[in-house]
Design an enzyme around this catalytic site. Structure first.
Site, mmCIF file in Angstrom:
data_model
loop_
_atom_site.group_PDB
_atom_site.id
_atom_site.type_symbol
_atom_site.label_atom_id
_atom_site.label_comp_id
_atom_site.label_asym_id
_atom_site.label_seq_id
_atom_site.Cartn_x
_atom_site.Cartn_y
_atom_site.Cartn_z
ATOM 1 C CB CYS A 164 1.310 -29.836 86.333
ATOM 2 S SG CYS A 164 0.922 -29.025 84.089
ATOM 3 C CG HIS B 289 -3.942 -28.132 86.190
ATOM 4 N ND1 HIS B 289 -3.758 -27.191 86.151
ATOM 5 C CD2 HIS B 289 -2.160 -28.947 85.426
ATOM 6 C CE1 HIS B 289 -3.188 -26.909 85.620
ATOM 7 N NE2 HIS B 289 -2.057 -27.723 85.086
#
Lengths: 348, 348
Positions: free
Chosen positions: A131, A251
């Protein structure tokens, strides 16, 4: 002529990423003819909605993949290692969201905005990158194309959803306990299978995945090695420090880069990113406009801001890169890979 | 011979840092003869405990400083600019925790572990550096002494208490609202006096203090300029990205450094930090030992871990530095400065 529709399987359908995969297939209107939802025995029997219909989750076995065109895996590396070859044997193309095959030289590691053409040499399995790597390379590739790229130093601010649904629950339970002045128990983070567990609520944990011999964590090595592979730049200097913070999803990354070309301005970098596929530029300091994790949730794009030239090095810049780690960092990148396979005529 | 005791004033006594100053004077057993607590009119009249006694907080005026030996200021830059010269005029030495005088070339900017000797040339006012700067230079100075220092790139993970008691309250209130599925209001962070305010609960905000013309925030420029001044290294290359995260207290920093010397190992860096004043080495990856903000709260030291050599550059290292921003980042560094003044015989 009727559009062809495909038999898609989602392995790990009930997990944090699996749920987003099902949702993304629906939201992006992927041409699903049949959807097979697979999981471990523990979650089998659950029902999930897809396009208004209820589908029962079944136990994943080698035979589950008979007739499947595309199988999206996100049930952990061990499941991928055991079942991905079985799916391929039965004619499916596997798009694997685990780290099981990412560094295998026979497996393309793909972010469609960056290296879609690597799909052409797949041998049945295509790996979806980590990710935190995906969102970074989406922002770095257009800069590399325009100005070259020599070096990357990244510090991450990663959400707990990257560690699964149990980690989200742990953050919420711990947060409530701290706010009520109660004691906190930690069982999931930083790494469920590691020996020690620490409080994530109102804390920052500088460990994501297990430590390697060289003092870096596996997450940090994933960012380093996967970035080089995706960008076809074995010589690129990449360093990473990966940190978990008490955010549910989204994130963030503080990224320092050195480019090859002289005389490039921050505005030049912004101009390139403004036109870049999959990137949304959010960069107006005078208006306090910059990306933040709570704003990126539910979106497929990568958001970039805080772009500024280093004060000491004319070829160096700082960027702040944010994306939904369950979507662009996992589910939607996997579905985009499937879309690219269709576009390139690579699904038999 | 009876030990001399001093008349100490704390300006901004009821604030997040002021409260810690009073507590630190007590905990470190500073030779306080009389303690005068000062504040704005809003907080005057409140009572605070010191060594078991209740002291009433008074409105700060120029006359408040008559007879004061040492005045610790932490009530905002405007108050320091107005009242610090008045305190000096009345014979007090001011230790100022705001940014008002930090870059004034007639004002020493001091972290006792790093540049205690700068106290000798003070002209009445001594500046306490920015919280995120202090903890970084405490860790970097011993490395500089042993191996030289050329470059620093830091990304911070800063706690809300750095923005005061209201910011702590905002984080808690917002966290409760999010956990209860209620809507969130934002009035304090990222910068109370700036135009827009954003949610900090379960979020990360890449803005601390206001933006400057060059795209860096004032907090980032503080880290850059103050580090050079404290370390007496105008030529040091420093870059900073400052980010607020949902932590109550305890700033963390991901720091990349380049040293001058060749052939230094991570173990060499660890050996130096193990003996360094004010530093606690917490670095055993195999045991998952590294510093975290929740563990540093209430402690005066700077905690360093995750020390590892860069994979591409033999002279580059990565560190993770954590400290209590209200203590080493503010209150206890100020009291340490006062202790150093006594030790060096600089209080008349």
């Amino acid at each position: 002529m009727e559009e062809r529709r495909f038999h898609v399987a989602v392995v790990g359908a009930t997990g944090a990423v699996g749920q987003q995969m099902v949702q993304t297939l629906e939201n992006r209107n992927f041409p699903v003819g049949k959807l097979t939802l697979l999981s471990s025995e523990r979650s089998a029997g659950k029902k999930m909605r897809f396009r208004g219909e209820e589908i029962e989750v079944q136990v994943a076995t080698p035979e589950s993949f008979a007739g499947v065109d595309i199988a999206l895996f996100s049930a952990g590396g061990a499941v991928s290692k055991a079942l991905a070859p079985e799916a391929v044997k039965r004619g499916a193309i596997v798009i694997d969201n685990t780290s099981a095959f990412r560094m295998d030289e026979n497996v393309p590691l793909v972010v469609p905005e960056v290296n879609e053409q690597d799909l052409t040499w797949h041998n049945g399995i295509i790996a979806n990158p980590n990710c935190s790597t995906i969102q970074m390379v989406v922002a770095l590739e257009p800069i590399r194309q325009a100005f070259g790229l020599k070096r990357v130093i990244v510090s991450t601010y990663q959400a707990v959803s990257g560690a699964g649904a149990q980690a989200i629950e742990e953050l919420k339970t711990q947060s409530k306990a701290v706010l009520n002045g109660e004691s906190v128990t930690s069982e999931i983070l930083p790494v469920k299978s590691d020996r020690k567990h620490y409080q994530i609520a109102f804390n920052a944990i500088p460990q994501i995945d297990k430590f390697q011999e060289n003092g870096f964590t596996f997450e940090e090595m994933k960012m380093i090695n996967e970035t080089k592979k995706i960008m076809h730049m074995p010589e690129l200097q990449v360093a990473a420090t990966c940190v978990r913070i008490p955010v549910v999803s989204g994130h963030s990354e503080s990224v320092y880069i050195e480019i090859e070309k002289d005389g490039v301005s921050a505005d030049d970098i912004k101009a390139v990113l403004k036109e870049a596929p999959g990137v949304v530029l959010q960069d107006q300091p005078s208006e306090q406009v910059y990306p933040m994790p709570v704003d990126c949730v539910g979106k497929y794009d990568v958001f970039v801001g805080r772009i500024r030239k280093d004060l000491d090095n004319d070829r160096a810049f700082h960027l702040w890169i944010v994306a939904d780690n369950l979507l662009k960092g996992a589910a939607s990148n996997s579905v985009q890979i499937a879309e690219s396979l269709l576009k390139l005529g690579l699904v038999k």
